[in-house]
Design a protein around this motif. Structure first.
Motif, PDB file in Angstrom:
ATOM      1  N   GLY A  12       0.798  -1.220   0.000  1.00  0.00           N
ATOM      2  CA  GLY A  12       0.000   0.000   0.000  1.00  0.00           C
ATOM      3  C   GLY A  12       0.830   1.269   0.000  1.00  0.00           C
ATOM      4  N   ASN A  13       0.215   2.347   0.502  1.00  0.00           N
ATOM      5  CA  ASN A  13       0.825   3.671   0.421  1.00  0.00           C
ATOM      6  C   ASN A  13       2.160   3.768   1.142  1.00  0.00           C
ATOM      7  OD1 ASN A  13      -0.971   5.105  -1.192  1.00  0.00           O
ATOM      8  ND2 ASN A  13      -2.371   5.506   0.506  1.00  0.00           N
ATOM      9  N   ILE A  14       2.227   3.273   2.391  1.00  0.00           N
ATOM     10  CA  ILE A  14       3.461   3.467   3.167  1.00  0.00           C
ATOM     11  C   ILE A  14       4.617   2.681   2.563  1.00  0.00           C
ATOM     12  CG2 ILE A  14       3.118   1.599   4.857  1.00  0.00           C
ATOM     13  CD1 ILE A  14       4.387   5.186   5.588  1.00  0.00           C
ATOM     14  N   ALA A  15       4.331   1.514   2.019  1.00  0.00           N
ATOM     15  CA  ALA A  15       5.383   0.724   1.385  1.00  0.00           C
ATOM     16  C   ALA A  15       5.894   1.409   0.122  1.00  0.00           C
ATOM     17  CB  ALA A  15       4.870  -0.666   1.040  1.00  0.00           C
ATOM     18  N   GLN A  16       4.967   1.905  -0.700  1.00  0.00           N
ATOM     19  CA  GLN A  16       5.348   2.469  -1.993  1.00  0.00           C
ATOM     20  C   GLN A  16       5.877   3.892  -1.899  1.00  0.00           C
ATOM     21  OE1 GLN A  16       3.046   1.646  -5.484  1.00  0.00           O
ATOM     22  NE2 GLN A  16       1.822   0.066  -4.474  1.00  0.00           N
ATOM     23  N   SER A  17       5.368   4.667  -0.949  1.00  0.00           N
ATOM     24  CA  SER A  17       5.761   6.078  -0.892  1.00  0.00           C
ATOM     25  C   SER A  17       6.903   6.360   0.069  1.00  0.00           C
ATOM     26  CB  SER A  17       4.558   6.948  -0.495  1.00  0.00           C
ATOM     27  OG  SER A  17       4.154   6.664   0.844  1.00  0.00           O
ATOM     28  N   ALA A  18       7.184   5.446   1.002  1.00  0.00           N
ATOM     29  CA  ALA A  18       8.212   5.715   2.022  1.00  0.00           C
ATOM     30  C   ALA A  18       9.291   4.648   2.088  1.00  0.00           C
ATOM     31  CB  ALA A  18       7.553   5.873   3.391  1.00  0.00           C
ATOM     32  N   HIS A  19       8.914   3.390   2.267  1.00  0.00           N
ATOM     33  CA  HIS A  19       9.910   2.338   2.445  1.00  0.00           C
ATOM     34  C   HIS A  19      10.683   2.059   1.159  1.00  0.00           C
ATOM     35  CE1 HIS A  19       8.507   0.574   6.493  1.00  0.00           C
ATOM     36  NE2 HIS A  19       7.901   1.737   6.314  1.00  0.00           N
ATOM     37  N   MET A  20       9.968   1.855   0.053  1.00  0.00           N
ATOM     38  CA  MET A  20      10.656   1.528  -1.191  1.00  0.00           C
ATOM     39  C   MET A  20      11.598   2.633  -1.653  1.00  0.00           C
ATOM     40  SD  MET A  20      10.595  -1.468  -2.449  1.00  0.00           S
ATOM     41  CE  MET A  20      11.387  -0.943  -3.967  1.00  0.00           C
ATOM     42  N   ASP A  36       0.833  -9.314  -0.567  1.00  0.00           N
ATOM     43  CA  ASP A  36      -0.340  -8.515  -0.206  1.00  0.00           C
ATOM     44  C   ASP A  36      -1.562  -9.406  -0.373  1.00  0.00           C
ATOM     45  OD1 ASP A  36      -0.899  -5.146  -0.189  1.00  0.00           O
ATOM     46  OD2 ASP A  36      -2.606  -6.473  -0.521  1.00  0.00           O
ATOM     47  N   ILE A  37      -2.546  -9.239   0.510  1.00  0.00           N
ATOM     48  CA  ILE A  37      -3.763 -10.044   0.387  1.00  0.00           C
ATOM     49  C   ILE A  37      -4.489  -9.742  -0.917  1.00  0.00           C
ATOM     50  CG2 ILE A  37      -4.088 -10.414   2.853  1.00  0.00           C
ATOM     51  CD1 ILE A  37      -6.136  -8.165   2.840  1.00  0.00           C
ATOM     52  N   ASN A  38      -4.204  -8.566  -1.490  1.00  0.00           N
ATOM     53  CA  ASN A  38      -4.670  -8.225  -2.827  1.00  0.00           C
ATOM     54  C   ASN A  38      -3.522  -8.543  -3.783  1.00  0.00           C
ATOM     55  OD1 ASN A  38      -5.281  -6.922  -5.275  1.00  0.00           O
ATOM     56  ND2 ASN A  38      -6.444  -5.308  -4.246  1.00  0.00           N
ATOM     57  N   LYS A 162      -9.512   8.188   4.685  1.00  0.00           N
ATOM     58  CA  LYS A 162     -10.536   7.314   4.132  1.00  0.00           C
ATOM     59  C   LYS A 162      -9.997   5.893   4.010  1.00  0.00           C
ATOM     60  CE  LYS A 162     -12.985  10.785   1.365  1.00  0.00           C
ATOM     61  NZ  LYS A 162     -13.446  11.135  -0.003  1.00  0.00           N
ATOM     62  N   GLY A 163     -10.885   4.934   4.159  1.00  0.00           N
ATOM     63  CA  GLY A 163     -10.491   3.547   3.991  1.00  0.00           C
ATOM     64  C   GLY A 163     -10.451   2.803   5.302  1.00  0.00           C
ATOM     65  N   TRP A 218      -6.207  11.825   3.450  1.00  0.00           N
ATOM     66  CA  TRP A 218      -5.389  10.666   3.064  1.00  0.00           C
ATOM     67  C   TRP A 218      -6.330   9.545   2.658  1.00  0.00           C
ATOM     68  CZ3 TRP A 218      -0.058   9.417   3.125  1.00  0.00           C
ATOM     69  CH2 TRP A 218       0.237   8.057   3.029  1.00  0.00           C
ATOM     70  N   VAL A 219      -6.080   8.941   1.510  1.00  0.00           N
ATOM     71  CA  VAL A 219      -6.932   7.870   1.010  1.00  0.00           C
ATOM     72  C   VAL A 219      -6.126   6.580   0.959  1.00  0.00           C
ATOM     73  CG1 VAL A 219      -8.382   7.056  -0.877  1.00  0.00           C
ATOM     74  CG2 VAL A 219      -8.272   9.507  -0.357  1.00  0.00           C
ATOM     75  N   ALA A 220      -6.511   5.619   1.775  1.00  0.00           N
ATOM     76  CA  ALA A 220      -5.858   4.318   1.738  1.00  0.00           C
ATOM     77  C   ALA A 220      -6.188   3.616   0.431  1.00  0.00           C
ATOM     78  CB  ALA A 220      -6.319   3.468   2.918  1.00  0.00           C
ATOM     79  N   LEU A 221      -5.274   2.748  -0.019  1.00  0.00           N
ATOM     80  CA  LEU A 221      -5.562   2.006  -1.239  1.00  0.00           C
ATOM     81  C   LEU A 221      -6.786   1.115  -1.058  1.00  0.00           C
ATOM     82  CD1 LEU A 221      -2.043   1.074  -2.664  1.00  0.00           C
ATOM     83  CD2 LEU A 221      -3.485   3.060  -3.122  1.00  0.00           C
TER      84      LEU A 221
END
Length: 346
Positions: A12-20, A36-38, A162-163, A218-221
């Protein structure tokens, strides 16, 4: 130097926008998988970041690829089962804040991690800012004297994400467990990690699922979640064994300006306010205000660099499992006090 192999759980967002982005700056690691479960989301993230594997679960990832580290970026309710699976597989673990949705789940994580003998670090990046590290060292050196009073205060007028964040079954709570955890952890760290002993607190759900126009959120995936059963604000006082207190205030939505409140730390020799950092003391009989010149660092970069160094050297992380459990006790104390309508003993 042999590269550390990392599997990221949660695309999701934290993995793609911060960790990676932090990992991409390094040549001593290799991201080998997303889980990911998705599954479609994991596959999309793998393609975006040129990661070779994508899986639908941490179990599937652990069974099919060799990793040294599991980096947990799932929603709060998934932290405990993913961390336990990783620990039982003998992997080092970095876990996004909060440690878990409640103290019971956090203690189960602790048991598995200690049994594994592997490194665990809670991802609380604000602790790794130059400000926090600078003030913590001043406190440890005695320059603030006896720390006896502190406050963390952060409000949003209308900023509920949201989410899944508003779904109690997935998040474990609202702004207390989402945003207060950052400022509470940072201030407690700067105070010198005193032992919390009792808490009096309240939570509120008076603003709720507002339909205010013209505000950014902030919108969660996973934004199709419709539950809205978390608190939208909270406040309280944490008492410590050494006599110090920490006043905490937080909100996702409150009828107040976004910039209201603030953080402060007071000792018998000096005090501080933050953002920007100002130190208040006396010199030669006069009041003195100082604004240290500190380089800004990427807090996620600094956090991940520290974690990787601890994995390689065996050093105990700054935000260790002991600290993670203590912070979880304080979060639990806030919720328990609010639910019971009285002070609780930790």
């Amino acid at each position: 130097m042999e590269k550390l192999r990392i599997g990221i759980v949660g695309a999701g967002n934290i993995a793609q926008s911060a960790h990676m982005p932090a990992y991409q700056k390094r040549d001593d690691v290799e991201i080998v998988a997303f889980a990911d479960i998705n599954l479609e989301r994991a596959q999309e993230a793998a393609k975006k970041f040129n990661v070779p594997h994508a899986f639908a679960s941490v179990e599937e990832m652990l069974a099919n690829v060799d990793v040294d580290i599991v980096d947990i970026c799932v929603w709060n309710g998934g932290h405990a089962p993913v961390a336990i699976a990783a620990a039982e597989a003998g992997k080092h673990v970095m876990c996004e804040k909060p440690m878990a949705v409640n103290l019971e789940a956090a203690l189960k994580m602790e048991e598995a991690i200690r049994k594994s003998g592997k490194t665990f670090m809670l991802a609380v990046p604000t602790r790794y800012s130059t400000e926090a590290q600078y003030v913590h060292q001043m406190v440890m050196d005695g320059q603030f004297g006896e720390i006896y009073h502190a406050r963390v205060s952060g409000f949003r007028r209308r900023g509920t994400p949201k989410g899944w964040f508003t779904d109690l079954s997935k998040s474990g709570g609202g702004p207390v467990i989402d945003i207060l955890v950052h400022s509470l952890d940072r201030m407690w760290f700067m105070m010198g990690r005193p032992k919390p002993v009792r808490i009096s607190a309240m939570t509120s759900h008076r603003i709720g699922d507002y339909q205010t126009k013209g505000v950014n959120r902030w919108v969660a995936l996973d934004s199709d979640v419709t539950a809205f059963d978390t608190e939208d604000s909270a406040g309280g006082i944490i008492h410590f064994e050494n006599g110090a207190i920490l006043i905490v205030e937080t909100s996702w939505a409150m009828n107040i300006g976004n910039n209201a409140g603030g953080n402060m730390l007071c000792g018998s020799k000096a005090g501080a306010t933050f953002d920007p950092l100002t130190i208040y003391s006396e010199e030669n009989g006069y009041l003195v205000d100082k604004t240290p010149t500190l380089d800004k660092v990427g807090i996620f970069d600094a956090e991940i660099e520290h974690f990787l160094d601890c994995v390689r050297t065996g050093k105990t992380p700054c935000s260790s499992i002991d600290d993670a459990i203590t912070v979880q006790r304080m979060l639990q104390g806030i919720y328990d006090s609010a639910k019971l309508g009285r002070e609780v003993i930790l």
